[in-house]
Design an enzyme around this catalytic site. Structure first.
Site, short mmCIF file in Angstrom:
data_model
loop_
_atom_site.label_atom_id
_atom_site.label_comp_id
_atom_site.label_asym_id
_atom_site.label_seq_id
_atom_site.Cartn_x
_atom_site.Cartn_y
_atom_site.Cartn_z
N GLU A 50 0.82 -1.21 0.00
CA GLU A 50 0.00 0.00 0.00
C GLU A 50 0.87 1.27 0.00
O GLU A 50 0.89 2.04 0.97
CB GLU A 50 -0.97 -0.04 1.18
CG GLU A 50 -1.89 -1.26 1.09
CD GLU A 50 -2.93 -1.38 2.18
OE1 GLU A 50 -2.80 -0.68 3.20
OE2 GLU A 50 -3.89 -2.16 2.00
N GLU A 91 -4.35 -9.12 -1.43
CA GLU A 91 -4.82 -8.93 -0.05
C GLU A 91 -6.31 -8.66 -0.02
O GLU A 91 -6.85 -7.92 -0.85
CB GLU A 91 -4.09 -7.78 0.64
CG GLU A 91 -4.45 -7.67 2.13
CD GLU A 91 -3.75 -6.52 2.84
OE1 GLU A 91 -2.51 -6.41 2.69
OE2 GLU A 91 -4.42 -5.75 3.54
#
Length: 416
Positions: free
Chosen positions: A158, A261
């Site tokens: 991220e 994810e």
């Protein structure tokens, strides 16, 4: 035929390992067989956090000695030796296909960042570009020495989180900074050490930052030569159009897409129910996303934690989550949630090497995805989101057809 599937899996997080090793050896074995053995749901991927993440009991890196640019003090930690590596090695023994492991760093050592913290708003100091590339290389080498060879890497989890006051472990990476680090440091460092074969996947974030995040990287040939795929998280999927995945696949046809994810229940305020034992809606959300993203060229789907405790942890930031398996340490048992079985409708039957086929449905409350599987047979997974039973006819373009009823709120996998 469309994409060839790579597989399905979950993460060997610190929290997963801590929960699993709290169980008796017999129950640990049952847990690992449930995920990886032929009688289980056929996981073939394992995501490995490089040092700490929010799903850890503390913040840490592999070298917390400030200023150690030569990484003299670099070392694996007890989390690796006690929680991650033993489970990985047993999973490798159980899996009927080679287990694809890929490493992901949440944050570099805090002293390598502009804010001197594992979390918060901060980026990697430019003078740390090469030391941090060496840091990642050491992880690959150390895990290989323990028998846990990596199949791939994502350079950052991220990467846009580090531009805001992100509460969990993070490091901000603009597209341009990531491009420059890969082509100038990380790529050449791995290549020089003999690891050019590692599958490097950029982005590792939600699809609302696609395609603009990856374009400056993939349009630079010096960086693109080291890139094999784009990693995507599921968190904004209901708010963004899946056609962006098609756009990426058509533009960069020699690279693959992989979902890396997903999880349910995130809530740091404590006001929501992070763990919802027996939630069918969370299972439906999972399998819908798996089917939708595969229909738009994802080559697989990797879940976040494989096991958490009854509160959804541990998590040093109190970012408690749900998981397909919940561990009750006091009773020496674990509970397979509907999410576990929803994943299994695909992961158990769609082996690596299977090929997606075109599929469509005329009903808005039915979702379908179809494959040619390794045995040469056809497979269709059907999700009924309606509150009532649906009569279904499956046709495959030949004279074959199959009529059956799918119950309300149900998933069915048809192999023929």
């Amino acid at each position: 035929m469309y994409q060839t599937m790579l597989g399905f899996g979950g993460a060997f997080s610190d929290s997963t390992g801590l929960n699993v090793v709290s169980l008796s050896s017999e129950v640990q074995e049952h847990f690992l067989r449930s995920y990886f053995a032929p009688e289980g749901i056929g996981y073939t991927f394992g995501r490995v956090p490089i040092a700490g993440a929010d799903c850890s009991t503390r913040t840490y890196s592999y070298d917390d000695v400030e200023g150690d640019v030569d990484l003299v003090h670099w070392n694996l930690t007890y989390e690796d030796y006690d929680y991650k590596i033993p489970l990985i090695l047993r999973a490798k023994e159980l899996a009927p296909y080679p287990l694809k492991l890929f490493g992901t760093p949440w944050a570099p050592p805090a002293w390598m960042k502009t804010n001197g913290m594992f979390n918060g708003s901060g980026i990697l100091l430019e003078e740390m570009y090469q030391p941090y590339a060496n840091y990642i290389l050491k992880f690959v080498e150390a895990y290989e020495a323990e028998g846990a060879e990596m199949w791939g890497l994502t350079p950052a989890n991220e990467p846009l989180g580090g531009f805001i006051d992100w509460g969990i472990n993070t490091c901000g990476w603009s597209s341009e900074a990531m491009r420059d680090w890969i082509k100038g440091n990380l790529g050449p460092t791995l290549e020089a050490a003999g690891y050019r074969y590692l599958k490097m996947m950029i982005h590792d974030f939600n699809r609302d930052s696609l395609p603009w995040y990856i374009e400056p990287i993939l349009e630079d040939p010096d960086a693109a030569q080291y890139i094999d795929g784009t990693a995507v998280h599921w968190y904004e999927d209901r708010n963004t159009d899946p056609e962006v995945l098609d756009e990426i696949q058509f533009e960069y046809q020699d690279m693959f897409l992989l979902y890396t994810e997903a999880c349910q229940g995130a809530d740091v305020s404590g006001s929501a129910e992070s763990v919802k034992l027996g939630s069918w809606q969370r299972a439906e959300d999972y399998v819908y996303d798996m089917m939708e993203t595969i229909n738009h060229f994802s080559t697989g789907w990797v879940d976040w934690n494989m096991a958490l405790d009854t509160l959804g942890g541990p998590n040093w930031y109190n970012n408690f989550l749900d998981s397909p398996v919940i561990v009750n340490t006091e009773e020496n048992e674990f509970y397979k949630q509907p999410m576990f079985y929803a994943i299994g409708h695909l992961s158990k039957f769609v082996a690596p090497g299977s090929n997606r086929m075109a599929s469509l449905t005329t009903a808005t409350d039915l979702q379908v995805v179809a494959f040619n599987v390794e045995s040469g047979r056809a497979l269709a997974v059907i999700l009924n989101m309606a509150e009532e039973e649906r009569n279904v006819t499956v046709r495959d373009g030949s004279e074959f057809y199959l009529n059956f009823a799918i119950p309300a709120k149900a998933i069915q996998t048809i192999l023929y």
